[in-house]
Every structure is written in structure tokens, then in C-alpha cells.
Motif scaffolding. Sequence first.
Motif, PDB file in Angstrom:
ATOM      1  N   ILE A 122      36.337  41.734  44.106  1.00 27.35           N
ATOM      2  CA  ILE A 122      36.235  40.170  44.477  1.00 27.35           C
ATOM      3  C   ILE A 122      36.703  39.490  43.326  1.00 27.35           C
ATOM      4  CG2 ILE A 122      34.692  38.473  45.129  1.00 27.35           C
ATOM      5  CD1 ILE A 122      32.789  40.500  46.476  1.00 27.35           C
ATOM      6  N   THR A 123      36.072  39.836  42.127  1.00 29.34           N
ATOM      7  CA  THR A 123      36.905  39.173  40.929  1.00 29.34           C
ATOM      8  C   THR A 123      38.353  39.213  40.816  1.00 29.34           C
ATOM      9  OG1 THR A 123      34.975  39.447  39.899  1.00 29.34           O
ATOM     10  CG2 THR A 123      36.770  38.761  38.528  1.00 29.34           C
ATOM     11  N   HIS A 124      39.119  40.319  41.334  1.00 23.07           N
ATOM     12  CA  HIS A 124      40.385  40.371  41.222  1.00 23.07           C
ATOM     13  C   HIS A 124      41.197  39.692  42.246  1.00 23.07           C
ATOM     14  CE1 HIS A 124      43.935  43.612  40.826  1.00 23.07           C
ATOM     15  NE2 HIS A 124      44.075  42.776  39.986  1.00 23.07           N
ATOM     16  N   MET A 125      40.684  39.641  43.382  1.00 22.62           N
ATOM     17  CA  MET A 125      41.190  38.997  44.513  1.00 22.62           C
ATOM     18  C   MET A 125      41.065  37.357  44.401  1.00 22.62           C
ATOM     19  SD  MET A 125      40.162  41.061  48.177  1.00 22.62           S
ATOM     20  CE  MET A 125      38.407  41.129  47.822  1.00 22.62           C
ATOM     21  N   THR A 126      39.965  37.102  43.734  1.00 25.35           N
ATOM     22  CA  THR A 126      39.914  35.572  43.471  1.00 25.35           C
ATOM     23  C   THR A 126      40.731  35.139  42.494  1.00 25.35           C
ATOM     24  OG1 THR A 126      37.480  35.708  43.915  1.00 25.35           O
ATOM     25  CG2 THR A 126      38.085  33.889  42.907  1.00 25.35           C
ATOM     26  N   PHE A 127      41.039  35.991  41.584  1.00 25.93           N
ATOM     27  CA  PHE A 127      42.055  35.580  40.327  1.00 25.93           C
ATOM     28  C   PHE A 127      43.253  35.500  41.014  1.00 25.93           C
ATOM     29  CE2 PHE A 127      44.937  37.343  36.982  1.00 25.93           C
ATOM     30  CZ  PHE A 127      44.888  36.001  36.362  1.00 25.93           C
TER      31      PHE A 127
END
Length: 856
Positions: free
Chosen positions: A560-565
Motif C-alpha cells: 500500500i505504501t508503494h502504490m500510494t507513493f
Amino acid sequence: MGSLFRSESMCLAQLFLQSGSAYECLSALGEAGLVQFRDLNQNVSSFQRKFVGEVKRCEELERILVYLVQEITRADIPLPEGEASPPAPPLKQVLEMQEQLQKLEVELREVTKNKEKLRKNLLELIEYTHMLRVTRTFVRRNVEFEPTYEEFPSLENDSLLDYSCMHRLGAKLGFISGLIHQGKVEAFEKMLWRVCKGYTIVTYAELDEALEDPETGEVIKWYVFLISFWGEQIGHKVKKICDCYHCHLYPYPNTAEERKEIQEGLSTRIQDLYTVLHKTEDYLRQVLCKAAESVYSRVVQVKKMKAIYHMLNMCSFDVTNKCLIAEVWCPEADLPGLRRALEQGSRESGAAIPSFMNTIPTKETPPTLIRTNRFTEGFQSIVDAYGVGSYREVNPALFTIITFPFLFAVMFGDLGHGFVMFLFALLLVLYENHPRLKQSQEIMRMFFHGRYILLLMGLFSVYTGLVYNDCFSKSMNIFGSGWNVSAMYSSSHEAKEQESMVLWNDTVVRSNRVLQLNPSVPGVFRGPYPFGIDPIWNLATNRLTFLNSFKMKMSVILGITHMTFGVILGIFNHLHFRKKFNIYLVTIPELLFMLCIFGYLIFMIVYKWLIYSAANSRDAPSILIEFINMFLFPTADTRGLYTGQKHVQKLLLIVTALSVPVLLLGKPLFLLWLHNGRGCFGMNRSGYTLVRKDSEEEVSLLGSHDIEQGNSQGEDGCREMTCEEFNFGEILMTQVIHSIEYCLGCISNTASYLRLWALSLAHAQLSDVLWAMLLRVGLRVDTTMGVLLLLPVMALFAVLTIFILLVMEGLSAFLHAIRLHWVEFQNKFYTGAGTKFIPFSFSLLSSKFNGDDTVA
């Protein structure tokens, strides 16, 4: 960071090259490698262009050089490759070089032809010598055996092949002798019998040694044959059959004296031919050695000259045919270098009027140039394999340098395996200038080109291996475990504590196969392990359950952190291309949809980690149940993570529900409003449109701004806007498809990141199985057999570790890491619909000698 974060700013330049200095100017440009030429003669065939004659001359020179390289290689003469690249030859030296190469070719062909002729004659004489030696035993024709007292001797006493006997019988006997290939003997004999109807007698003998065929040069096994026949007609038939089977025929001597004379003459001629052939070979080698000294520079010069004429064929002529006009894409930072290259070419040619350039505005999308070095080249190749970035959009390679090896290491987390991979990559980096590495086999070249990727993957795997506390499936107790087993014994506590807690004694320990540590007992859990997983979990039976829970939650958080970034990086694209409405109508609703659902899931995971401890862990609710209840609105009261949880979840769902229609209809309605009532809306910069051709429907609103520097953008844009191209239905359908794909993709992409957990589990279990099946068996054998068995077991363990866990598992994790970047990360902001900037540079030309590279 500028060039790697976003591609270089490009401009379209027009070069005015004087006819007398165009060759020198392009030679200087090729050495610098600054510009990419545009073909201004696309409607002109290749055979009708101006410099087609010069290109043919270069191809003729390449043909001669290919012949020279082949002859030098055949003679086993080393080809020296110079370190410095010679410049393109001046025009006044081209004719001289062509004349020298043609003269050298003629001389080499004559000497080679004479050598082959001498060699063929020598092989024929050697064959003749062997034939005479073998056939001497076939027929007895010495005078001393001829009887003097009877006119017609009986046939029982004399051989049928006795020449004197046949002669007295009045038959005209003839002989044909020669050599035939070993595989054709049987068919040859059958053909003679069928055609000659038995009027021939064939005698064979196999040669002891294999001889070289004078025609083909192949070393094969030969048979010597002697055919005796009666009558001239039979003789003609025999000769035709021998020609059909490619027999080597040689004259057969009639008398012993003639045979002796022929043998003596053959030995003399063979010695003379050996002498002449050796001198010819020495002279040929001297010529080839002299040619090998300069063949490298000649190859490079001809390649550069041919490349220059190919670029000149892309230029157009002005009306006077005294000036060539070229259009090139050039980075704005390299414009001073372009001017210096033109000045250098004009100075070398001695032209009275120098060549010059000027920049011109254009609406075409420039090519993409991202400068790389040895370190960043491999990561940029991963991104370019998905698609070359559109002009000036955010380049994912900058972030891939960290995220790619880290996601790989999450799936490949093992201290030992990561360290082995790091050492292998470190050796490739330290010896990267070794010529054998650059000329190795294909698989080794792949490892060499990705050596820095392997280096970081190994380094990050060492880090994640320390986090997992996993080294060849074993844990390391570096800081001391935070769990104390002795504190579970009843003898360690007072009587009051023993009544309120379930403790151990000797009976409990002996009667139970599985014992459970209770962290609520004082002294059992003394605090968390300083770094990574506590080593005591390696002994626990529920180790897999604990690690699965940890790795699954970690995978969700990282994903989720990767996609949000990735969604946030799209803001930089919208700001650069001056599309701020995309931030409010696309990016912010996407972020709200992502964070209100999946960001809240991360919050619950972290909150549960921080709030609940060993004392109240039995009261902790399931995150999965709480997340499902967020959408089901259960009627019964459930114990939540915190007070007011229902109201917060309802608010988040309302925000999520409101963001979907904004994402679906916001952008199309805004563009429709701009089309109907709003004035000019343009996004132009520096004379070309900064819009991707195939992804933005606003092209119809952007008017064609032919803006010179200093003109007003607003007035010209409003005057030339082409509003009739606006299609609201197409824009609405495109945005609806994008919105549905994004909303569904958030769910599927989050689940896709669980591959981090799955592959990490698979790698750990494979490593554990390999340890249990090999090393544990070798270590448990007694001392006598164990020492002898341990070495082959360790060797087998090392081989299986390299090929299964490092190569196969490493390749699997590598491919999954690529997929996570291409599909889950880059599709949030990266289009990849650009064209790569390919400069006219001599450094891109191949300088190899062998194969097709010499002609490329």
C-alpha cells in the motif's frame, strides 16, 4: 537528480552545412554524439539519394576488409584492437586508402590462388605416389616369370591377371587405376558389374593413412583400385563410371622401368613443390601480418565514413545546391557543444563560410533522453523494457534503484544466500574492465550487465536476512534472546505466584512433548529482540504461524505504501505539464479512495501492534474481522480496537463513496465546461506541446500555438484553438474505464503484494528442507564416518544451494519484483509511450572483426 528524475529538455535545431565542410562537420558531431538526425528525405528512395555512390564505395571497402579479416583469421594471426578510436578519414585520403586496399586484395587473391594450386598439385602427386606403391602388388609383369618353351600355357598355372599370359592369348587388355572414397566402393563395384557385364576385374586395397581431398580439402579415407578390362568400348564405359563417382584417376605404367622412372620423378617434384609452397606461405603470412597492423583502424574508419554518408543522405539541399540543411534533436544543455563541433568541422575543412545552426519551434514530441552511468544503466534498462518514458514525465528508475532490490530482498531474505550473491556481484564490479567478461557467453554477459543490480540485491538480502534472522535456514543469537525459559519453573517463583499462574515442574516437563512459554509470567519475556526476529522462534513449533502473520502484514504495509507513493508521483507530472485540474479531479480522489480503505487497514495493523501487549493480547480483536465489519455494518455490538471506531469507519466509507463519482465525472465535466464557456486553456512551452500524444484528450483543447520567443501565449492560443475536435463521449468513456480499472486495481494490486509473503515463505522452507536432507544427515553421523561423509555432503549442499536457491529462487524473486514495479507501481503515474533518443555517435558503432558485426 534532475536528469534521472525527468528526461532532458530537448530542442529542434536546424543545421546549415556548407557542401565543402559537411563531411568534416558530421565527423565532429559523430565523435561528440550530441544530436539525433531527422530524415528529411523520407519520400526519396535509398537509390535516389545524393550520396548513394559514396555509400556503395564504403560497402566495397567493407567487403575488402571482411576478406582481409577472414584471411588473417584463417592464418591464425592475432588481430590487434586499438584502444583509441581513429577519426574518420579525410576526403583526400579516401581514394588513396581505397587504392591501397584494392591493390592488397588483388595481391592476396593471386598469392592465395597460387598457393591453393600448388597445394592441389602436391596432394595429387602424393595420391599418385600412394597409388603406385599399392598397385605394385596387384599384377605380376616381370619378364623373368614369362615361360619360353610353350606358346599357350595352361590357365591353371598362371593367374588370369598375368599380363604376359593375356597378351599371348591375343586379348587386348587395358588398365585403369586411381583412388575412390571409402563410402562409394560398394556402389562403384555394383555399377561396374552391371554395366560391363563381367568384362572387368576390379582389385581394391585400403590406404593405411587418410589423405586430404585436393578438391574439398577434407581429410577422408581412400581406397586404391585397379580395373583390368578387355576392349576399348568397355574401357570408355569404365572411364565414364569413374567420372560419375568422382574417382581420382592416374595413368598406370606398363613396365617396371616406367614405374620406377615415374616414382623417381614424383619424389623430385614433390620436394620441389614443398619448397615452393613453404616460400609462398611465408610470403603470404608476411603480407597478412603487415595488413593486420592497420586493419583495425581501417575497419573503424570505414564504419565512421559510411555512417557519415548515411546521415548526409538524410539532409536536404537548398535551391543553390551549395548548402545542406539538416534537422536534429539536441538536448538544450548540449547546444554549446553542438556549436563547437560545427566550428571544428568548418575549421578542419578550411571553408570560407562556416556552418551554423539555429533552434526552431515545433509541435512534435521530442525523443526522451535520460543520461545514465554504469550504476544506473541497469535500473534504467528495467524501466525501458516496460516502455520508454514519455517526454519529460517522471522517470521511475530513480526510485527503482532502492525499491527494486528491497522488494527482491523481502522475497529472498536470507543472510547467507544474500552474502554469496553480494560477493559474486562484487567480483564482477571489481573486475568490470576485464576484457574476458565483456566477451563472455550470453548468460554471463547478462550477469555482467546487471552487476550493480545484483550487488544491491545481495546487500539488501543481507539486511532482510538479519531482520528475519535467517542464515541458511538457521537463526543467530547475536544479542541474546528476550525469552527466559527458566522463569517458567515453579521453583523460580514464590508460593503466592505459583497459585495464580500455570508453571512448570519436572513432572510437567517429562509428561508433555510441547511446552508453551507464557509471556505474562514475570521474567519470561524480558523485552523485544534488539534487531529482527528473536532466535528462540527457530525452536518453536508455531514458528511458521508467527512468521506468516508477520510477513503477511508486512507485505500489505509495503504494498500500500508503494502504490500510494506511485499515485503521489503523478502529481509531479500534472504540475510539470500544467494540468492542475488533474490533481484535484483525479489524483486527490484516487488518494482518498486508497487511504480511506487500505490506508485505514495499515492504521489498524500498526495500532494493534502498539496498543496490545502480552497482558491484554487475549482481548485483541481480529483485524480481518474488523475490516470486513467496516463494510457489512453489523447490528450486534462488537468489541472494536478503540472507542468511536464505528463513526470513524462510517466517515471513511462516506469519503470513499464520494470520491468515486468525482473520479468518474469530475474531469469530463470540467473539460466540457472549458469547451463551452471558458476561454483559452493552453499548455505550451518553448515552442512544442508538452502533451503525450496518445493519453490525453485535452489535445483538442490545446490550440496550435506557433509561439516565437517573447510572444503572448494567451492571445495566439485562443485564436488558433481547434474546438471542433472535442468529443465528450470519448473523454467520458476513457475516464470511466480508467476509474473502474483503478478502483478494482487497488484491491487486486494489494492482494498481488502478498507474493512478498508467499515467496519469502517458499524460500525459507526450501532452505530448511535442503538443510534437513543434507547437512543435518552429515553432521549426525559418528566421528569416523562423519568426516569422510561431510565433504561430499557439503559439496552437494553448495551445488544445490547455488542452482536451486540462488539461481532458480533468485530468478523467481527477480521476475516477481519486476512485475510489482511494472503493473502495481508504474501504472499509477508512468505512461511509457515515448521514443528513445538515439544520437549520431561513433561510440555506438561495433568494432568487432568477426561475423556480421564487421559489416554492420
